[in-house]
Design an enzyme around this catalytic site. Structure first.
Site, mmCIF file in Angstrom:
data_model
loop_
_atom_site.group_PDB
_atom_site.id
_atom_site.type_symbol
_atom_site.label_atom_id
_atom_site.label_comp_id
_atom_site.label_asym_id
_atom_site.label_seq_id
_atom_site.Cartn_x
_atom_site.Cartn_y
_atom_site.Cartn_z
ATOM 1 N N PRO A 248 0.872 -1.200 0.154
ATOM 2 C CA PRO A 248 -0.277 0.639 -0.035
ATOM 3 C C PRO A 248 0.717 1.300 -0.042
ATOM 4 C CG PRO A 248 0.157 -0.556 2.210
ATOM 5 C CD PRO A 248 0.549 -2.201 1.337
ATOM 6 N N GLY A 251 7.183 3.118 0.443
ATOM 7 C CA GLY A 251 9.082 2.474 1.009
ATOM 8 C C GLY A 251 8.076 2.001 3.020
ATOM 9 N N GLU A 253 10.378 1.950 5.885
ATOM 10 C CA GLU A 253 11.662 1.937 6.797
ATOM 11 C C GLU A 253 12.120 0.913 6.999
ATOM 12 O OE1 GLU A 253 9.206 4.479 7.524
ATOM 13 O OE2 GLU A 253 9.105 5.662 9.388
ATOM 14 N N HIS A 277 15.003 8.382 0.895
ATOM 15 C CA HIS A 277 13.637 8.581 2.222
ATOM 16 C C HIS A 277 13.689 7.737 2.668
ATOM 17 C CE1 HIS A 277 9.715 10.361 3.785
ATOM 18 N NE2 HIS A 277 9.550 9.300 4.317
ATOM 19 N N GLU A 278 13.667 5.951 2.807
ATOM 20 C CA GLU A 278 13.457 5.305 3.622
ATOM 21 C C GLU A 278 14.908 4.862 3.933
ATOM 22 O OE1 GLU A 278 10.665 4.404 4.458
ATOM 23 O OE2 GLU A 278 9.854 5.028 2.097
ATOM 24 N N GLU A 300 8.943 12.373 9.998
ATOM 25 C CA GLU A 300 8.516 12.418 8.487
ATOM 26 C C GLU A 300 9.185 13.565 7.911
ATOM 27 O OE1 GLU A 300 8.258 9.569 6.582
ATOM 28 O OE2 GLU A 300 7.139 8.707 7.577
ATOM 29 N N TYR A 363 5.384 15.253 6.260
ATOM 30 C CA TYR A 363 5.973 15.281 5.944
ATOM 31 C C TYR A 363 6.800 16.887 4.997
ATOM 32 C CZ TYR A 363 5.174 10.379 5.520
ATOM 33 O OH TYR A 363 4.783 9.633 5.395
HETATM 34 ZN ZN LIG Z 1 8.961 8.500 5.901
#
Ligand SMILES: [Zn+2]
Length: 585
Positions: A248, A251, A253, A277-278, A300, A363
């Site tokens: 879903p 990624g 982490e 990002h991850e 985030e 984010y």
């Molecule tokens: Zn993230």
């Protein structure tokens, strides 16, 4: 706290069954142990004294039966276990429900290779409780060890260090760094491994592996880039698991083993910001963790900021600025629709499902605040400050107030804003709705060229199919398509599609954006492509705007029909979002 997991994967029953053994630090000698569970079948609970005995999964001590209760609670049930004096551990014998919200069981035909079933977990935000009894909050950390049994020649993976096992079908793991429950992760399926660098590699289904290796070829350089900025990578290996398309999210982490969607395999590394990002989460989030989901921006926002710094280090400022502009566009679009309470960085999610907090605010607004601090104080002061934030708070869970105090003491009181820069209005940014005061304006010269091209098309100076798009990166295409949304007629779109083949794009971001524009502008030639995309991909970021576009463009019947076919293949998290949008819409 230390957790030992011993579970068997049963694909036929769609269930994990086994034991979770939890050694606790007892803070009150007579208090019961309270654990979060959701739809677990608890078959028995025992207590015992394990001390430092490891691994815990198979610890052999005199266990005795415990009394326990299971009561309905918000978001699951509360498992309360009586703890007699002197015991320091509980062992819970349990099985998961086929509907467990943290597990997705895929039939072979839902995988890339189509030969074997696949299981993966998604614990964030509060889904770990549906497959492990635990204190399911990011404010509590545990080390763990695990034994996983899986038949059929399949491989079990966990976001942990692999411990060699001699038994066929048995996989052993250990995680010596304390992690919160939302980072516990497991997968099982037919996957193979390839090395990317000395401490990095990729797992994928056999038919996907070569593509993944070439897409992720610069991962080692990414790790080096973050280490240069923010200090050593603390987790040993960094591997990536490419999941089937039903995943879903972009990624997840999970420590040591990022779970990733195959929709980032564009063939040209244009979507690898997601890996940056991850990876960045190995510092922001996994190392220094939000203590509650209302503080999600500490995970985030910091991660998006670090991700952009990595992209700048590897690909240059121009690409970073394009990505920052696209991110700010996303944020502005969402701010126009979100209730004011959800526009604050520090939010209050009490009584709400924390999955609801996953908007662009933590984010992109979070990243913009860090960028504003960087621009105000200069990298010379800001970079070491951020490194110290990570080092000083490693392996702890922190609140917004902790960051505000650290920021004031270590940056604001020690450094003056650079010439011409105003002090940052922290109250306005963190505790007030809307875009923060004096928000940075990322700027891309390449996007100026795209804007000029768009203008000339709209003014009928250049026919749509004669547009000079030579050398456009996927980012430029995305910017262009977003701006197109308001302007093109279906006839223009047909001409455009013929010239540039957008319906056949193999870049998932471009395709998803194009399909959304098509639906909204009534360009029906993409109907088949829309249906194929909705049936084949489970990534919520793509599905939600596309279904919403159909619902808002008089295509409710089509949306409901396709959703009816596709729903069974979507992850429970995606289903929950789309049930509200499509079924009840
Ligand atoms: Zn993230």
């Amino acid at each position: 706290m230390h957790t030992g997991l011993d579970v068997s994967v049963d694909f036929a029953a769609r269930s994990l069954a086994g034991t979770a053994t939890i050694e606790v630090d007892r803070l009150a000698s007579d208090a019961p142990l309270m654990l979060d569970v959701r739809d677990l079948e608890v078959r028995g609970v025992q207590v015992g004294t394990v001390g430092e005995l490891r691994p815990l999964a198979e610890a052999n001590v005199p266990w005795r039966e415990a009394t326990f209760t299971i009561d309905d609670a918000e978001f699951g049930q509360a498992l309360s276990i009586d703890m007699p004096k002197g015991v320091d551990a509980v062992r819970i014998d349990y099985a998961t429900a086929p509907t467990a919200s943290g597990l997705q069981w895929l039939a072979p035909e839902q995988t890339a290779d189509g030969t074997s079933p696949f299981l993966y977990t998604q614990s964030q935000a509060i889904h770990a409780r549906s497959w492990i009894p635990c204190q399911d909050t990011p404010g509590v950390r545990s080390t763990f060890d695990a034994v996983v049994h899986v038949d059929g020649g399949l491989t079990a993976l966990m976001a942990a260090e692999v411990v060699p096992s001699k038994e066929a079908g048995e996989f052993r793991f250990v995680m010596d760094q304390p992690i919160p429950s939302y980072l516990v992760a497991m997968a099982a399926g037919k996957v193979e491994f390839a090395e990317l660098g000395p401490r990095s590699g990729v797992w994928a289904e056999p038919s996907v592996l070569a593509k993944a290796v070439s897409e992720f070829g610069n991962v080692e350089a990414m790790i080096d880039a973050v280490e240069t900025l923010y200090g050593p990578y603390r987790w040993g290996r960094y591997d990536i698991l490419v999941l089937p398309p039903a995943f879903p999210f972009g990624g997840m982490e999970n420590p040591r083993l990022t779970f990733a969607t195959p929709t980032i395999l564009a063939g040209d590394r244009s979507l690898v910001a997601l890996i940056a990002h991850e990876l960045a989460h190995s510092w922001s989030g996994n190392l220094v963790t939000n203590a509650s989901w209302g503080d999600l921006w500490l995970n985030e926002g910091f991660t998006v900021y670090v991700e952009r710094r990595v992209m700048e280090a590897l690909y240059g400022r121009e690409r970073e600025e394009m990505e920052a502009m696209l991110g700010k566009q996303d944020l502005e679009k969402e701010l126009a629709e979100l209730p004011a309470a959800d526009q604050r960085l520090a939010t209050d999610l009490v009584g709400r499902d924390p999955d609801d907090g996953l908007t662009n605010v933590p984010y992109e607004k979070g990243a913009l605040l860090l960028r504003l601090l960087e621009e105000t104080y200069g990298r010379e002061a800001f970079d070491p400050f951020l490194q110290r934030w990570f080092t000083d708070h490693a392996f702890t869970s922190v609140r917004t107030a902790d960051f505000e105090a650290f920021l004031k003491a270590e940056l604001i009181e020690k450094h003056a804003p650079q010439a011409g820069k105003a002090p940052v209005d922290l109250e306005g940014w963190i505790h007030q709705p809307g875009m923060g005061p004096g928000a940075p304006s990322p700027h891309s010269d390449a996007f100026d060229v795209v804007d000029a091209a768009l203008k000339s098309v709209l003014a009928n100076e250049v026919p749509v199919n004669k547009l000079d798009t030579k050398g456009w990166t996927p980012h430029e295409w995305l910017h262009f398509l977003r701006a197109l949304l308001e302007s093109l007629t279906p006839e223009d779109m047909a001409t455009f599609d013929q010239a540039f083949g957008l319906t056949g794009s193999t870049n998932s971001e471009i395709l998803a954006q194009w399909l959304e524009v098509s639906v909204r502008r009534g360009y029906r030639e993409t109907d088949d492509a829309v249906e194929t995309f909705l049936l084949g991909v489970g990534r919520r970021k793509f599905l939600t705007p596309l279904y919403r576009a159909m619902m808002e463009s008089g295509r409710q019947a089509d949306a409901k029909r396709i959703y009816g076919k596709a729903r069974g293949g979507y992850h429970p998290i995606t289903q929950r979002t789309l049930d509200a949008l499509v079924q009840d819409g």
